[in-house]
Design an enzyme around this catalytic site. Structure first.
Site, mmCIF file in Angstrom:
data_model
loop_
_atom_site.group_PDB
_atom_site.id
_atom_site.type_symbol
_atom_site.label_atom_id
_atom_site.label_comp_id
_atom_site.label_asym_id
_atom_site.label_seq_id
_atom_site.Cartn_x
_atom_site.Cartn_y
_atom_site.Cartn_z
ATOM 1 C CE LYS A 114 -4.407 -1.608 1.710
ATOM 2 N NZ LYS A 114 -5.496 -1.421 2.668
ATOM 3 C CE LYS A 196 -5.923 -9.160 -1.443
ATOM 4 N NZ LYS A 196 -5.839 -8.482 -0.152
ATOM 5 C CE LYS A 199 -11.927 -3.655 0.012
ATOM 6 N NZ LYS A 199 -12.598 -4.119 1.197
HETATM 7 P P1 TYM Z 1 -10.190 -6.498 4.500
HETATM 8 O O1 TYM Z 1 -11.258 -5.504 4.777
HETATM 9 O O2 TYM Z 1 -9.153 -6.174 3.487
HETATM 10 O O3 TYM Z 1 -10.819 -7.883 4.113
HETATM 11 C C1 TYM Z 1 -11.841 -8.479 4.889
HETATM 12 C C2 TYM Z 1 -11.688 -9.982 4.933
HETATM 13 O O4 TYM Z 1 -11.729 -10.523 3.606
HETATM 14 C C3 TYM Z 1 -10.595 -11.355 3.397
HETATM 15 N N1 TYM Z 1 -10.218 -11.277 1.969
HETATM 16 C C4 TYM Z 1 -10.101 -12.344 1.170
HETATM 17 N N2 TYM Z 1 -10.270 -13.658 1.388
HETATM 18 C C5 TYM Z 1 -10.091 -14.498 0.352
HETATM 19 N N3 TYM Z 1 -9.760 -14.084 -0.898
HETATM 20 C C6 TYM Z 1 -9.583 -12.787 -1.181
HETATM 21 N N4 TYM Z 1 -9.267 -12.392 -2.402
HETATM 22 C C7 TYM Z 1 -9.753 -11.839 -0.112
HETATM 23 N N5 TYM Z 1 -9.670 -10.489 -0.027
HETATM 24 C C8 TYM Z 1 -9.953 -10.170 1.251
HETATM 25 C C9 TYM Z 1 -9.524 -10.796 4.314
HETATM 26 O O5 TYM Z 1 -8.541 -11.748 4.596
HETATM 27 C C10 TYM Z 1 -10.336 -10.431 5.532
HETATM 28 O O6 TYM Z 1 -10.557 -11.559 6.357
HETATM 29 N N6 TYM Z 1 -7.140 -5.875 8.421
HETATM 30 C C11 TYM Z 1 -8.376 -6.467 7.973
HETATM 31 C C12 TYM Z 1 -9.561 -5.964 8.740
HETATM 32 C C13 TYM Z 1 -9.447 -6.082 10.214
HETATM 33 C C14 TYM Z 1 -9.556 -7.265 10.977
HETATM 34 C C15 TYM Z 1 -9.412 -6.865 12.331
HETATM 35 C C16 TYM Z 1 -9.744 -8.595 10.638
HETATM 36 C C17 TYM Z 1 -9.251 -5.050 11.092
HETATM 37 N N7 TYM Z 1 -9.235 -5.534 12.348
HETATM 38 C C18 TYM Z 1 -9.441 -7.798 13.376
HETATM 39 C C19 TYM Z 1 -9.786 -9.519 11.695
HETATM 40 C C20 TYM Z 1 -9.642 -9.128 13.019
HETATM 41 C C21 TYM Z 1 -8.571 -6.143 6.502
HETATM 42 O O7 TYM Z 1 -8.023 -5.214 5.976
HETATM 43 O O8 TYM Z 1 -9.478 -6.910 5.875
#
Ligand code: TYM
Length: 332
Positions: A114, A196, A199
């Site tokens: 990022k 991956k 969005k």
């Molecule tokens: P975020 O918002 O980017 O994504 C949310 C969840 O979706 C999963 N994910 C995927 N899984 C499979 N294939 C993909 N292509 C894919 N893209 C996204 C992510 O692994 C995630 O589980 N840091 C986290 C948000 C967060 C969080 C937390 C998660 C903040 N605090 C505490 C767990 C516990 C994030 O950016 O996810």
């Protein structure tokens, strides 16, 4: 709830959700909600590590909460809340920040990716982001954190920070485990299946959004990149087909081997159309519920207010312990 193990997870309202978010996270939350005491958070504080248009952030936050509910997460049985409503997250993040090393943060893959896109104006929040995530998880004494594979490194840091605090002071936090699903852990881009699904991808044909209409979903799957081998096989040499098998496997809860058998001697066109049908069948009912829920602001407010109240109570218990151990004078 007493005696049940605890789950914490969250999603950022920073863009429209993809099929990757759904299969990597939400679908498993729905499965796990019966056995665990679950906290599912809309992590708006995380979202502002990159610039957000205020009105879009507001809309997406409520839409994300609606997606949680529409996917089958029961507001009566789980705690769903908006991160910024529970100030303990920011406060605990500061306390943890003071025991986190710059080196460990700058090594995070997501930060490297990022920040490379941010030019010279890299927000400090982008670097500190995993510490806030650690605070989210540790405050609730979570046992399990269901996430996609891309979050594994952040989970490892969470464990390190929790252990460091426990060793520096005295046992304070439960050390959580990541729960990473077999089939949906990393859904890949449909156009570049070695990347991956995200969005933020430039090519909209590379991702499927949870809210994409059926005809768009069908079109995107029919255009998905495959290969010239012509056999539905779960192999690294066929990343496009492997990804479609993973999608089908995660939706239908059947193994890749069973899918290979089922499509033995059957061509890609039929396979793709079945994958598209499975996605549409899965998402259509969710979409219509989301459309109803987003207009019911009063109901959503009931859910997030009740969620924040419970979350604050639990988070504050841990935060008070942290502050006392650090040496702060209790206010009362
Ligand atoms: P975020 O918002 O980017 O994504 C949310 C969840 O979706 C999963 N994910 C995927 N899984 C499979 N294939 C993909 N292509 C894919 N893209 C996204 C992510 O692994 C995630 O589980 N840091 C986290 C948000 C967060 C969080 C937390 C998660 C903040 N605090 C505490 C767990 C516990 C994030 O950016 O996810």
């Amino acid at each position: 709830m007493e005696g049940k193990k605890v789950i914490f997870s969250g999603i950022q309202p920073s863009g429209d959700l993809t099929l990757g978010n759904y299969l990597g996270a939400i679908k498993n939350w729905v499965r796990l909600q019966e056995q665990y005491d679950c906290y599912f958070c809309v992590v708006d504080l995380h979202a502002i590590t990159v610039r957000q248009e205020p009105k879009d952030l507001r809309r997406r936050t409520l839409e994300l909460l609606s997606i949680y509910i529409a996917s089958g997460i029961d507001p009566e049985k789980n705690t769903m809340f908006i991160q910024s409503h529970v100030p303990q997250h920011s406060e605990a993040a500061w306390l943890l920040n003071c025991n986190t090393y710059m080196g460990e943060l700058s090594r995070m893959t997501q930060f490297k990716d990022k920040s490379a896109k941010s030019g010279n104006s890299i927000a400090a929040g982008l670097l500190n982001y995993p510490v806030l995530m650690a605070a989210d998880i540790l405050l609730y004494q979570a046992d399990l954190v269901p996430v996609g594979r891309d979050q594994k490194q952040h989970l490892e840091l969470t464990r390190d920070l929790g252990e460091r605090f426990n060793n520096l002071y005295s046992p304070t936090f439960k050390i959580p485990e990541a729960y990473i699903p077999k089939a949906g852990a990393k859904i890949m881009d449909l156009q570049e299946p070695t990347k991956k699904m995200s969005k933020s991808s430039e090519n909209a044909n590379g991702f499927i959004l949870i809210m994409d209409p059926p005809n768009v979903i069908r079109k995107k799957i029919s255009r998905a990149v495959t290969d010239t081998i012509g056999v539905v096989k779960y192999s690294d040499e066929q990343p496009g087909i492997k990804n479609l098998i993973n999608i089908l496997s995660a939706i239908k809860s059947i193994s890749p081997e069973q899918i290979e058998e089922q499509y033995d001697g059957i061509g890609y066109a039929k396979f793709k159309s079945d994958v598209a049908d499975a996605i549409v069948e899965e998402l259509e009912p969710i979409q219509s519920k989301v459309k109803q829920l987003v207009s019911d602001k009063k109901y959503l407010a009931e859910v997030y207010k009740q969620g924040a109240e419970k979350a604050k109570y639990v988070a504050n218990k841990t935060l008070r312990k942290m502050k006392k151990k650090i040496g702060f004078i209790p206010e009362n």
